[in-house]
Design a protein around this motif. Structure first.
Motif, PDB file in Angstrom:
ATOM      1  N   ILE A  33     -48.713 -24.805 -23.210  1.00 50.74           N
ATOM      2  CA  ILE A  33     -49.535 -25.092 -21.942  1.00 50.74           C
ATOM      3  C   ILE A  33     -48.535 -24.104 -20.916  1.00 50.74           C
ATOM      4  CG2 ILE A  33     -49.397 -26.678 -19.736  1.00 50.74           C
ATOM      5  CD1 ILE A  33     -49.960 -28.760 -21.912  1.00 50.74           C
ATOM      6  N   LYS A  34     -47.349 -24.023 -20.942  1.00 53.09           N
ATOM      7  CA  LYS A  34     -46.518 -22.985 -20.141  1.00 53.09           C
ATOM      8  C   LYS A  34     -47.258 -21.575 -20.325  1.00 53.09           C
ATOM      9  CE  LYS A  34     -41.997 -24.535 -19.561  1.00 53.09           C
ATOM     10  NZ  LYS A  34     -40.594 -24.070 -19.779  1.00 53.09           N
ATOM     11  N   ASN A  43     -49.066 -14.087 -12.139  1.00 50.18           N
ATOM     12  CA  ASN A  43     -48.156 -13.887 -11.084  1.00 50.18           C
ATOM     13  C   ASN A  43     -47.068 -15.219 -11.380  1.00 50.18           C
ATOM     14  OD1 ASN A  43     -50.456 -15.333 -10.543  1.00 50.18           O
ATOM     15  ND2 ASN A  43     -49.935 -15.287  -8.252  1.00 50.18           N
ATOM     16  N   TRP A  44     -47.633 -16.197 -12.312  1.00 48.92           N
ATOM     17  CA  TRP A  44     -46.724 -17.208 -12.254  1.00 48.92           C
ATOM     18  C   TRP A  44     -45.566 -17.143 -13.661  1.00 48.92           C
ATOM     19  CZ3 TRP A  44     -50.340 -22.320 -12.572  1.00 48.92           C
ATOM     20  CH2 TRP A  44     -50.947 -22.486 -11.126  1.00 48.92           C
ATOM     21  N   GLN A  45     -45.832 -15.775 -14.149  1.00 47.53           N
ATOM     22  CA  GLN A  45     -44.778 -15.409 -15.166  1.00 47.53           C
ATOM     23  C   GLN A  45     -43.351 -15.833 -14.989  1.00 47.53           C
ATOM     24  OE1 GLN A  45     -45.329 -13.268 -18.261  1.00 47.53           O
ATOM     25  NE2 GLN A  45     -43.308 -13.960 -18.786  1.00 47.53           N
ATOM     26  N   ASP A  63     -38.834 -31.989 -24.165  1.00 48.58           N
ATOM     27  CA  ASP A  63     -38.813 -30.508 -24.032  1.00 48.58           C
ATOM     28  C   ASP A  63     -39.854 -29.851 -24.335  1.00 48.58           C
ATOM     29  OD1 ASP A  63     -38.829 -30.979 -26.777  1.00 48.58           O
ATOM     30  OD2 ASP A  63     -36.859 -30.956 -27.198  1.00 48.58           O
ATOM     31  N   GLY A  64     -39.711 -28.154 -24.771  1.00 49.68           N
ATOM     32  CA  GLY A  64     -41.034 -27.500 -24.874  1.00 49.68           C
ATOM     33  C   GLY A  64     -41.851 -27.743 -25.977  1.00 49.68           C
ATOM     34  N   SER A  65     -41.235 -28.451 -27.155  1.00 47.95           N
ATOM     35  CA  SER A  65     -41.597 -28.674 -28.505  1.00 47.95           C
ATOM     36  C   SER A  65     -42.423 -29.807 -28.285  1.00 47.95           C
ATOM     37  CB  SER A  65     -40.999 -28.702 -29.630  1.00 47.95           C
ATOM     38  OG  SER A  65     -40.018 -29.580 -29.458  1.00 47.95           O
ATOM     39  N   HIS A  66     -42.538 -30.700 -27.399  1.00 49.41           N
ATOM     40  CA  HIS A  66     -43.158 -31.955 -27.179  1.00 49.41           C
ATOM     41  C   HIS A  66     -44.604 -31.765 -27.342  1.00 49.41           C
ATOM     42  CE1 HIS A  66     -42.835 -36.395 -26.574  1.00 49.41           C
ATOM     43  NE2 HIS A  66     -44.055 -36.202 -25.929  1.00 49.41           N
TER      44      HIS A  66
END
Lengths: 83, 149
Positions: A33-34, A43-45, A63-66
């Motif tokens: 998603i990120k 520009n959100w990088q 965490d990110g893997s969720h």
């Protein structure tokens, strides 16, 4: 659909309180998603590459893997500073 | 246990009365009140703005309180956190814990505050002489909470 919400300094930096994404293979984890959000908004990088950014799925810190599925509420926010 | 996220102020005597009323089993009552101070990191502070994540805040506080109940023999717990615009000297946060003995009440109250500061989704924006600024999380708060692991 997946509801995505932003809080505090992050919301102000993005000038966006939230948005909705269609659920597909590009949205099945926090990390994806990120990545998708940055692809849609180059520009959100810098904001999303901040390692201290926290995430929650359905009000639980994760965490990110969720994994993320249709109907979930995903939140991104800076480290908390209450109390 | 009782949790309130509110804009309005709270009265310490009312909160202590809630903890003590019809509660003769617990001899210890520990309370903590956090207030807006006039300085931070060398800057004069004129007030605070507090934001939270409705829904997640209540859920994360419930989990912190459940964890406190599983670690210590405690009775009633009351947590209040204010949100919105707060002026100097105003009360921000209240934690009250009762127990049969003071050690458990002190420890649980400190545990709840330590976890609240790193787990509950509240954010403070300071109004200073140099303008508005979101507060950065402090490493010292994280290490304080980790001491309970």
């Amino acid at each position: 659909m997946i509801k995505v919400v932003f809080f505090a300094a992050l919301r102000e930096q993005l000038n966006c309180a939230g948005l909705e994404l269609s659920a597909d293979e590009n949205t099945d984890s926090i990390a994806k998603i990120k990545q998708l959000l940055v692809e849609q908004n180059p520009n959100w990088q810098q904001t999303f590459s901040n390692a201290s950014l926290l995430s929650a799925v359905n009000h639980e810190m994760v965490d990110g893997s969720h994994p993320v599925k249709s109907g979930d509420e995903v939140a991104f926010f800076p480290p908390v500073t209450g109390g | 246990m009782s949790i309130s996220i509110q804009t309005q102020d709270f009265n310490l005597a009312d909160e202590v009365a809630y903890l003590e009323q019809d509660n003769a089993i617990d001899g210890a009552v520990v309370t903590f009140t956090g207030r807006v101070r006039d300085n931070n990191l060398g800057l004069k502070v004129s007030g605070l703005y507090l934001e939270h994540y409705p829904g997640m805040t209540e859920r994360s506080l419930e989990k912190i309180l459940e964890s406190a109940h599983s670690r210590w023999d405690i009775g009633r717990v009351r947590v209040i956190h204010r949100i919105g615009q707060l002026n100097l000297g105003e009360q921000i946060v209240f934690v009250g814990v009762t127990s049969k003995h003071r050690q458990d009440a002190f420890a649980a109250a400190e545990f709840i505050m330590d976890y609240l500061k790193v787990q509950a989704p509240f954010w403070k924006k300071e109004l200073t002489e140099q303008g508005e600024k979101w507060l950065d999380a402090r490493h010292s708060d994280t290490s304080k909470a980790q001491q309970w692991d």
